[in-house]
Write a protein that holds these residues in place. Structure first.
Motif, PDB file in Angstrom:
ATOM      1  N   ARG A 157       1.138  -1.208   0.366  1.00  0.00           N
ATOM      2  CA  ARG A 157       0.175   0.339   0.207  1.00  0.00           C
ATOM      3  C   ARG A 157       0.393   1.514   0.091  1.00  0.00           C
ATOM      4  O   ARG A 157       0.341   1.576  -0.959  1.00  0.00           O
ATOM      5  N   GLY A 166      -6.611   5.152  -2.333  1.00  0.00           N
ATOM      6  CA  GLY A 166      -7.813   4.007  -1.714  1.00  0.00           C
ATOM      7  C   GLY A 166      -8.406   3.265  -2.566  1.00  0.00           C
ATOM      8  O   GLY A 166      -9.266   2.649  -2.168  1.00  0.00           O
ATOM      9  N   LYS A 168      -9.215   0.116  -3.768  1.00  0.00           N
ATOM     10  CA  LYS A 168      -9.880  -1.078  -3.510  1.00  0.00           C
ATOM     11  C   LYS A 168      -9.180  -2.750  -3.431  1.00  0.00           C
ATOM     12  O   LYS A 168      -9.311  -2.956  -4.990  1.00  0.00           O
ATOM     13  N   GLN A 311     -13.293   9.680  -2.643  1.00  0.00           N
ATOM     14  CA  GLN A 311     -12.067   9.056  -2.443  1.00  0.00           C
ATOM     15  C   GLN A 311     -11.280   9.710  -3.732  1.00  0.00           C
ATOM     16  O   GLN A 311     -10.509   8.805  -4.546  1.00  0.00           O
ATOM     17  N   ALA A 374     -12.243   5.087  -4.894  1.00  0.00           N
ATOM     18  CA  ALA A 374     -13.365   4.442  -4.824  1.00  0.00           C
ATOM     19  C   ALA A 374     -13.675   3.550  -5.685  1.00  0.00           C
ATOM     20  O   ALA A 374     -14.284   2.492  -5.050  1.00  0.00           O
TER      21      ALA A 374
END
Length: 440
Positions: A157, A166, A168, A311, A374
Motif C-alpha cells: 500500500r 484508496g 480497493k 475517494q 473508491a
C-alpha cells in the motif's frame, strides 16, 4: 498488581459510592447535608485519581517503548530473527517473514530442506520453519504461504501510489472476479393521484477481472545476505526491496498498461471513456485562469457522473506538481498554496514516475489523472511464488545486461497474479498532451 491497576480499582470503588448517593435522588429522595459533603469529596477524589492514572499510563507507555531485554548484551543481534525485525513502534515489519524465507533459501542455494533446517538451527519463528518444511519447490519456484503473502500485499500500500490513493483490494476466486457496475440509475418521478407509476430501474454491466501473471526481479547483494547474523535489519531491507519493486511494477500497469492480448492488466488510461480524454492547453502563453478552468473541468467530468466522490484524487509525474507549485497570481501569491499539504483544488495528489514524460511528437508531454479511487478495484490472487538465482542476468534501468554472478548478487524473482479494473469507467478522467513543466 501494577500501580495503574491498583488506582483503577480504587477509583471503581469510589465510583460505586458516588452512584449509590446519586441513586437516592434518582429515586425521588434528597441528600442530607452530610451526604452532600460526602458526594463532593468523592467527586474530588475520583477526579484526582483519574489525573494520576493518566500520568501513570503515560509513564508505563514510555517505559514499554524504551524497554530492552535484560540479557540484550548476550542476545543482541544473535537472538531469534523475529525479535529483531521491527517496523513502526517495534512491531514486526510487514513482509519480513517472507524475506526470511528468501534469505534462508538463498543461503541454502535454493535447497528447501536445508533452508528449513537452517531456520530451526537459527532460532527462526516456527511459522517460518513450517513454511520451509512443507512447501514443495517446482519449476516455477517456492509458493509463499498465504499468511506471509498477505503481509506482502498489505505492505504494498505505501509502495504503490495507486493502492495508497484508496483503490480497493478484492480476492480473486479461482483467478476470476465478476463485479456488477451500474450504468444507469433508477429514475424517481412525481406523479398525480390518478397517474400510473412509470416502470424504471437500474441498468447494469459487468467488470470482469482475471488473474494476470506479473513477475518482479529484485537483485540483492550477497554481502547483504551474508550479514544476516550481524545486521538486525537485513530482513526488513529485503522485504522493502521486494515491495518497492512490486509496487512500481503494479503502478506501471495499473496506470497505463493497454492490456495487450489479454496478458496484462488494463490500466486507467485505457479504461477511460474517449470523452474523458481531455487535451491539455499548452504551457506556452497559458494563463492561470486557463489552467484553473481546465483542472476544474476534469473534476466536473467526475462530479457530473453521479458517482460517490469520497475517494477522489490526482495522479501525475513530479514535474507537473512542481510546475503548478511555482505558479503565482498577479500579486505574487502562490496560485495553489495547498500543494504544500498534499492537495490540489481540494483533493489529494499522488506522484509517480511510472507516468511517462516523453510522450508526444516532441517527446516532452505527459498526462494528469483525476480519478475516484473508491471505484477502482485490484483483484488479488493470494499466491506468491519466489525463486532465486545467483547465475541469471537481468536488465538494469538503462537497459544494460547485468550478470548477477559477476556482481555477486542473488536475483530474486517474485511472481504474483492480479488484475485491475473500475466499477465505473466514468470515474477516470485523463489530461493528455501535458507539456507543463517540460523545461524544468
Amino acid at each position: 498488581m501494577s500501580l495503574v491497576l491498583q488506582m483503577r480499582r480504587e477509583r471503581a470503588e469510589l465510583n460505586d459510592q458516588l452512584q449509590a448517593l446519586a441513586k437516592i435522588e434518582a429515586d425521588g429522595g434528597s441528600l442530607t447535608a452530610e451526604q452532600m459533603t460526602q458526594f463532593g469529596q468523592l467527586e474530588s477524589q475520583i477526579t484526582a485519581l483519574t489525573d494520576k492514572i493518566s500520568r501513570a499510563e503515560i509513564a508505563e507507555r514510555a517505559a514499554a517503548a524504551s524497554a530492552v531485554p535484560v540479557d540484550e548484551s548476550a542476545r543482541g543481534i544473535t537472538g531469534p530473527p523475529e525479535s529483531r525485525v521491527e517496523g513502526p513502534y517495534g512491531q514486526p515489519a510487514k513482509g519480513a517473514k517472507m524475506a526470511q524465507m528468501v534469505r534462508l533459501l538463498a543461503a541454502a542455494q535454493g535447497n528447501q530442506q536445508a533452508a528449513a533446517q537452517m531456520a530451526k538451527d537459527g532460532g527462526f519463528g516456527t511459522d517460518v520453519q513450517m513454511a520451509l518444511s512443507v512447501v514443495t519447490p517446482g519449476a516455477g519456484g517456492v509458493l509463499v504461504p498465504t499468511n506471509f503473502s498477505s503481509e506482502v500485499i498489505e505492505a504494498l500500500r505505501p509502495a504503490s501510489v495507486v493502492r495508497r490513493m484508496g483503490t480497493k483490494s478484492l480476492p480473486l476466486n479461482n483467478g476470476n472476479l465478476t463485479q456488477p457496475r451500474i450504468t444507469g440509475n433508477t429514475v424517481v418521478t412525481y406523479i398525480g393521484s390518478d397517474d400510473d407509476i412509470a416502470l424504471t430501474g437500474m441498468t447494469f454491466a459487468d467488470t470482469k477481472l482475471a488473474a494476470k501473471k506479473a513477475a518482479a526481479l529484485v537483485p540483492v547483494s550477497n554481502d547483504l545476505l551474508r550479514m544476516a547474523g550481524v545486521n538486525p535489519r537485513v530482513d526488513q531491507l529485503v522485504a522493502d526491496d521486494v515491495t518497492v519493486s512490486m509496487g512500481l511494477s503494479q503502478d506501471l500497469h495499473f496506470i497505463r498498461s493497454d492490456g495487450g492480448s489479454g496478458l496484462l492488466p488494463k490500466g486507467m488510461r485505457y479504461w477511460a471513456l474517449p470523452q474523458n480524454l481531455r487535451p491539455a492547453p499548452t504551457a506556452t502563453g497559458i494563463t492561470l485562469e486557463q489552467i484553473d478552468l481546465f483542472l476544474g473541468g476534469m473534476m466536473l467530468r467526475v462530479e457530473t457522473a453521479n458517482v460517490d466522490m469520497k475517494q477522489c484524487g490526482w495522479l501525475m509525474p513530479p514535474r507537473v506538481i512542481r510546475w503548478l507549485q511555482s505558479l503565482r497570481d498577479g500579486n505574487g501569491n502562490k496560485a495553489y498554496p495547498e500543494i504544500e499539504i498534499g492537495k490540489l483544488k481540494g483533493y489529494p495528489f499522488g506522484l509517480s514516475n511510472q507516468i511517462p514524460t516523453n510522450l508526444g511528437a516532441d517527446g516532452d508531454e505527459t498526462e494528469i489523472y483525476f480519478v475516484n479511487f473508491a471505484d477502482m478495484m485490484i483483484g488479488e490472487d493470494m499466491d506468491l511464488v519466489i525463486d532465486l538465482s545467483k547465475e541469471a542476468s537481468y536488465k538494469d534501468g538503462s537497459g544494460n545486461i547485468v550478470s548477477a554472478f559477476q556482481r555477486d548478487q542473488t536475483l530474486i524473482r517474485v511472481i504474483a497474479k492480479h488484475d485491475f479494473g473500475p466499477r465505473h469507467v466514468e470515474s477516470i478522467v485523463v489530461a493528455t498532451g501535458v507539456d507543463w513543466g517540460a523545461g524544468m
